[in-house]
Enzyme design. Structure first.
Site, PDB file in Angstrom:
ATOM      1  N   ASP A  13       0.841  -1.201   0.000  1.00 21.62           N
ATOM      2  CA  ASP A  13       0.000   0.000   0.000  1.00 21.62           C
ATOM      3  C   ASP A  13       0.874   1.249   0.000  1.00 21.62           C
ATOM      4  OD1 ASP A  13      -2.182  -1.647   0.212  1.00 21.62           O
ATOM      5  OD2 ASP A  13      -2.368  -1.416   2.391  1.00 21.62           O
TER       6      ASP A  13
HETATM    7  N1  URA Z   1      -1.253  -5.869   3.977  1.00 17.68           N
HETATM    8  C1  URA Z   1      -1.756  -4.618   3.945  1.00 17.68           C
HETATM    9  O1  URA Z   1      -2.799  -4.355   4.508  1.00 17.68           O
HETATM   10  N2  URA Z   1      -1.076  -3.683   3.266  1.00 17.68           N
HETATM   11  C2  URA Z   1       0.100  -3.912   2.639  1.00 17.68           C
HETATM   12  O2  URA Z   1       0.678  -3.005   2.054  1.00 17.68           O
HETATM   13  C3  URA Z   1       0.609  -5.217   2.692  1.00 17.68           C
HETATM   14  C4  URA Z   1      -0.092  -6.183   3.360  1.00 17.68           C
END
Ligand code: URA
Length: 241
Positions: free
Chosen positions: A102
């Site tokens: 993310d």
């Molecule tokens: N899980 C999440 O919620 N975000 C990420 O970036 C990676 C794993």
């Protein structure tokens, strides 16, 4: 790269490839090739076609310490991407991140131009574990460890595979933990913690399968994988075919 694609680049006809495969005249690191779809990197492996060494193509494998605020994409109209962190000569259309983090997640991201490798590493068949350091805005208890082990259920009914939660510290407003998951559902870690009533306030990936984030790599920096890390890829290519 797929073996057939690589051999086609060497101007070898499809018919000749098929015949050579059947006659066991194609060798990858001394083993007869199993399939023309097999993933081969001549930078890491020796490829012999009918007694002749094929130079082929050497793939690029990079480790990036993704900073906050950057999207895992090749291009974005508004936001900086992980590709923008690389020098111009590495910014190729073929290079992509293995798995997505993310925008506000930091940590280990592998980048490669070996197309099939990412697909394989992300495929559930290979169960590649990912470990994250997490901070959440509430308490964590031993009951949570068990809930994660049993498989967290999202609100929509999706059940996650068992995950290992290790609590490093816990207080009513801030807890720290590490979590290891073997899947890659969208926003998985954040949703897992939300399901037990706390919100993730910081998330950093430290491990992707057997590869670990280099402690000396500053946020925003990248480096080529070293020989030990490349040996893991060579091993994976050999086993996965
Ligand atoms: N899980 C999440 O919620 N975000 C990420 O970036 C990676 C794993």
């Amino acid at each position: 790269m797929r073996l057939d694609k690589l051999l086609a680049q060497e101007k070898i006809s499809r018919k000749a490839m098929k015949q050579a495969l059947l006659k066991k005249e194609i060798f990858v690191d001394g083993h007869a090739a199993r399939s023309l779809a097999q993933n081969v990197d001549t930078g890491l492996q020796e490829l012999i076609f009918k007694d002749k060494k094929i130079q082929g193509y050497e793939h690029t494998y990079l480790m990036l310490h993704k900073p906050n605020g950057v999207v895992t994409a090749s291009k974005d109209k508004k936001l900086p991407t992980v590709m923008d962190l690389l020098p111009q000569h590495l910014q190729s259309d073929q290079l992509y991140a293995i798995g997505r983090l993310d925008r506000d997640t930091t940590g280990l991201l592998l980048l490669t131009d070996n197309g099939p490798l990412g697909f394989q590493l992300l495929h559930p068949q290979y169960h590649v574990d990912k470990t994250y350091q997490v901070e959440v805005n509430g308490p964590l208890t031993p009951d949570h460890i068990q809930e994660f082990k049993d498989g967290i259920a999202f609100l929509d009914g999706t059940i996650c595979k068992p995950a290992q939660l290790e609590i490093l510290s816990s207080s009513p407003s801030l807890s720290q933990a590490t979590i290891t998951i073997s899947e890659g559902k969208f926003h998985q870690v954040k949703k897992m913690f939300l399901s037990v009533g706390v919100k993730v306030t910081a998330l950093k990936r430290t491990h992707f399968g057997p590869w670990s984030l280099d402690d000396n790599l500053q946020e925003g920096d990248y480096r080529y994988l070293n020989s030990q890390e490349l040996a893991i890829i060579r091993d994976f290519l050999r086993k996965s075919g």
